[in-house]
Design an enzyme around this catalytic site. Sequence first.
Site: not given
Length: 503
Positions: A303-306, A227
Amino acid sequence: MTSLPLAPLPSSVTPAKGVTFALTHTVSVTGDPDAAGVLHRLILTRTGLHLTASPGSAEPGRAVIDVTVDGDGPPESYRLTVADNRVTVRGADAAGLFYGVQTLSQLITGSPEGWVIPGVDIDDAPRFAYRGVMLDVARHFHDVATVTAYLERAASLKFNVLHLHLSDDQGWRLALTRRPELTARAAASAVGGGAGGFFTSDDYRAIIAHAAANHMTVVPEFDMPGHTHAVGLAYPEVAALPALDGWDAAGGPTPVAGETYTGMGVGFSSLRIGAPETDAFVDDILTELAELTPGPYLHFGGDEAHGTPAADFAAFVARTSRVIADLGKTPIAWHEAGVAADLAPGTIGQYWGLVSPTDGADERARAFVAGGGRVILSPADAVYLDMKPAADSPLGLTWANGPTSLERAYSWEPCEIVPGISEDDILGVEAPLWTETVRDLDDIDALAFPRVAAAAEAAWSVPAGTAAGRTWESFRKRVGGLGPLWTTLGIRFPASPEVSWTL
């Protein structure tokens, strides 16, 4: 149990049959000046009555409302008694007295004889110490007036934390003297290409001061290492190139390094983990954030550190948690950070998985407890206020098993979400509001209400099913009775068909 219009449900409510307190302009308010001021404003807004202020005792025989801190009871607790000619509110502390005043405002009712308060004895205290709402000001920027209006709404329901999501792929929203390019180059846009914006340090201090006046703590969040596309606009040396394998595009544009991102996709951005420039950047922004923030917590996302390799992610969140701890603050991270074996002791995990955990989210949440921390519960399919309340809602998303009805927002129990986590392991409950589809206060109201009251009850009240009134049927009736109060407070709530509203 009571059918009085009370939310969240108090610990103990005993109606006094045949007792009514007549609320007229002759009533005198005595006691704590701050609480009396809050009560005056609420009564004026609700009824139009200007009550008499009495710094000392009221005249003999005169109807009186007395609001006082007496130091009795657990933190944030209060007792409220309504008799024919006298109302007393006693708080264990200033916060408890404030919450007692909010409860009293919910009891004010119009009648053929005028404004009245029904006779009742209430003894009340919170279940959890941390009762939060989160407002995302990154996807769409929301100015100080909007933020303070929302925190006032939350405080009226006995929330005591405002979590501000201050950075995301679409924009950076807090000016920092150590890194001025963040707002010079990375704050001017939002989802859909709308206008961005940012808070100056004075704006941020104003929000903190207003929150404190409403007994709320501000928890700021800079989301990292994912993000972070906006960071690359200002400091490209610390940003990795967008990783487009496996990211969730959400039907939007493809991100391009060095260009503003206006879509709603997630999982493509990352920082350059391990680079000296990145470490210096993280140290700078967190040091200044700690200096600006009097509260005990700093949230660093996670979060959501793909787009971040697993080993790099674990190393980054561990280091970042230690930076925050060394600054004298308690770190908070989304539950994904629980994969790191060496987080700073006492780091708090915020669980945003589903009511029935999937993909190992429960295991990651338990890791925070094993590390000496606790967990904040934000199950997305229950308390994510940005989910559509109904399929035909013009606002909101549906990815978290949505739409999320009011009944579903109410019908969950914090201790039953993550197996192996006890009530003592739970710091509290938080209801996030992400703003991909939210542009102004009216949009916030339309998505938050009345479901935010369900989150308030999960955070404040006794466990579901342990008291006669702690049920869905009771809740929907009690919330329906709050319609007139919310209307006079200027809350533009939708008339949910799940509720029989009092007109």
